[in-house]
Structure formats: structure tokens, C-alpha cells
Scaffold this active site. Sequence first.
Site, PDB file in Angstrom:
ATOM      1  CB  SER A 225      -0.965   0.451   0.819  1.00 37.98           C
ATOM      2  OG  SER A 225      -1.550   0.689   0.595  1.00 37.98           O
TER       3      SER A 225
ATOM      4  CG  HIS B  13      -5.553  -2.417  -0.099  1.00 40.51           C
ATOM      5  ND1 HIS B  13      -4.781  -2.121  -1.260  1.00 40.51           N
ATOM      6  CD2 HIS B  13      -4.980  -2.085   0.925  1.00 40.51           C
ATOM      7  CE1 HIS B  13      -4.372  -0.900  -0.922  1.00 40.51           C
ATOM      8  NE2 HIS B  13      -3.971  -0.679   0.845  1.00 40.51           N
TER       9      HIS B  13
END
Length: 429
Positions: A268, A411
Site C-alpha cells: 500500500s 487490499h
Amino acid sequence: MKRYLIFSLLLTVAMAATSNATAQNALVGIPVNYDESKAGDYKATLPDPLIMLDGTKVTTAKQWEKKRRPEIIKLFEEHQHGKWPAKKTKIHYNVEEDLGLGGSAVRKQTTIYFSPNEDGPKVDVLIYLPKEAKGPVPLLLNVSFTANNITVSDPGVKEGYNWDEKTKTKTPAKSSDNTEGFKLDETIKRFLNEGFGFATLHYTDIEPDFLGGISYGVRSLYLKPGEEPAADEWGAISAWAWGISRVMDYFEKDPDIDAKRIAITGLSRLGKTIMWAAARDQRIAVVLSSCSGEGGAAISRRNFGETIGHLVEKTRFPYWYAANYSKYGADVTKLPVDAHMLVALIAPRPCLLQTGSTDNFSDSKGEFYSAIEAGKVYRLLGKDDLGTTELPKPNQPIYHTLGYFMHEGGHTTLPTDWNIFLEYCKRYL
Ligand code: GCU
């Protein structure tokens, strides 16, 4: 990422609760588009990585390395991540060595002090090496959201800390910080069994991750109290990347580590960070970026999921970047770079972009398109590109020098992604 999941959940609840079409997909008041037909034609304005600013075509590896690559680095510095000072501070290390992981591995706990003042910023790097190694080993460096004693459950690992944004103080790391839900012990053992070392560090040791964190991190070493970096000077991502380069300096000094064979990974915002670190620091040999998304590997000119506008909105993450980057929230087509050029800066080194099939906010497809566009630089440098222009189905890795892997899911870096990373390291490290 739990924070992200909670955010997505809230967004979904908000979306379900409203019938107003404009409010439906909005973040900080800015619409978030998830409709392919409205993603726009990014190709129409995408800069060509192989055309110099003066219009010259780049046709040789030498031209790329000597002229175009430095030019692109400068553009990223000026418009996105900011320059960092050329002058280095005096860095020193403290290394403690014993056995870890139940006695199965050599364990080093290296503290890197970023200035002569030991109360100033420092990073704890936890390093595991195979016990039976006969010489320096290649190694994967994991840039982590958690302190080392939370990343693994290995007694004897020093207690790390978190920064409290409200009080601007350090608080001891706690097990609930591990939002991924699994520890890396078994993963690390698998790397060691294949002859690799494994190192991990907590990114906020380098600089806290909040607006104002600059006063407590490595950038403070270069600023007078109250002084702000200029508009083209380093943001927090550059600060973290700079810290990673100082870890590379240490690896070069450690005789048990083969510093020419270092792979790096991060998820991320840390995927964004490791890409910029590797773009700047060519000593990093292999890049495994996980869901780096907007401001990382995903094409910014595609209006899909998060955009620069969302990133730099004043209550979110403008401080991750040089102040200049905020200009492009309103019109991304004016930005003289895009994510494919960041990927290209890693060429000819192996780079795997790992994404998630349901991670639309990070625009997994946009990362694939970025790799397609960066392919021409890999080809120019005699390396293999993706080898396809068709998005692979989930769970089908492309193990090329420029690779792509979309796991089935969201994610995160899944436990199974580490197997893909290991396979990639076996092929390229
Ligand atoms: C936010 C941000 C993303 C980032 C993510 C993370 O959601 O908008 O760009 O990738 O944080 O780092 O967890």
C-alpha cells in the site's frame, strides 16, 4: 489493511444508506469512479518514457541510463516526491546478534542511528540469516506497518513502538497492530530454507506517519525548527525511501549480507515507498510491490478508484509528497510523469506488481496498464516485459522480469502472496 477495510466498509454502508447518486461514490467530497466506461482515455495524454523533454527519441540503453533516466528522476522529484538533501548525516549502527526463531536462525537486531544523537531518529532492523550460510546471503527487506516484535512472534525481539498522533509521543507496540492477522515467522523460515535472509523494519521508526510527523523524523535533521521543506523538496514517502537507502548502506557493511542481491517489499503506502526507494537507489536488486495503487504503480491518468485529488486532499495525505504534487489533484494531465515511468525507473531490474482482484480503490488494472507501458523500457534494456496485453485471471502469476500477480482478494499481502514472492526471488535474486 484494517484501516482501509474499515474505511471501505463505512463507504459501502454510506453508499447503501443513500440514494443520492453523487454522494454514492465519494471520498472527502470527491467522486470515486468505479465505472470502466468513465475511466477516460489515459493513453491520450500519457508521457512517453522514451522521448526526452527536448523531443529526442531514446533508442539505446546508454541514452536511457545517462540521459532519460536522470531526467525522469528529476521530474518525479520536482512534481511528486521531492528532492532530498545531497548531504548525508553521520550514521552509526549497533548490532546485537544471537539465535532466533526457536534457535533455527541467526538473528541480528541492528539499530541504525540517523545522526550522532542517539535520542534522535533511528530504525530497528530485525534480520534473520540461514544458520548454515557459508558466505554473504541475498535477502528480502520487508518494509512493514508493524514493529518488529509484532511482525514475528519470536521471544527476544526488542519491543518496538508506535507514534501517537495526538500526543506526539511513542507508545509501546501492541499485538492488535497486526491487522494482517498472521505473523511472518513461518514465511521467514521458508525464505531461510531457500538460502535467503529476511529483514523487516517498522516504517514509522524513520518518520511518523501524520501531518507534523516531520518534526520527529529524519527530515527534522535537515530543517531548522518550524522550517518547512520547499515545494519541490521531500515529502514523507521520500523520507521513508531515504531511510531505506541508509539501511542499504548498512547492508553493504554487513559481511553476512550480499548487498548486491537485496529484494524489497512493502504494502500500500509502503508499496509506493519501496518503488520510489528502488527508483532512487539502484542498489536495490528486486522489487515486489504490493497493492501500491495511486501514487505507486497505478496509472494516475486513469480515473478509476483513488485519484491524486483524493490522495492530496488536505485531511488525507498531502504530506506524503512534495507540496508541488497537490497541484495535480485538479488536473492530472498536467503532471509530466505517470506511474508507468516509476515502474520504468526500476528497469532493467526485476519488478513484480502484486495486486488484488477486488482492490478497486487501488486500481489493480491500472497497475497492469502501467506495466504494459513500462514494457518498452524493459525491452530497450534487453529484458522481458509482461509478454501480454491481456489482464491475467486472478492467481495466475506472470513471472517475467517485469511481472504481475493479482491475487483473488482485496487490499493486502496475503499469506500465499509470500510464496509468489519467494518463487520470484528464487528466479531473480
Ligand atoms: C489510504 C490511501 C492509499 C494507501 C492506503 C494505505 O487508503 O488512500 O493510497 O495505499 O491508505 O497505505 O493503507
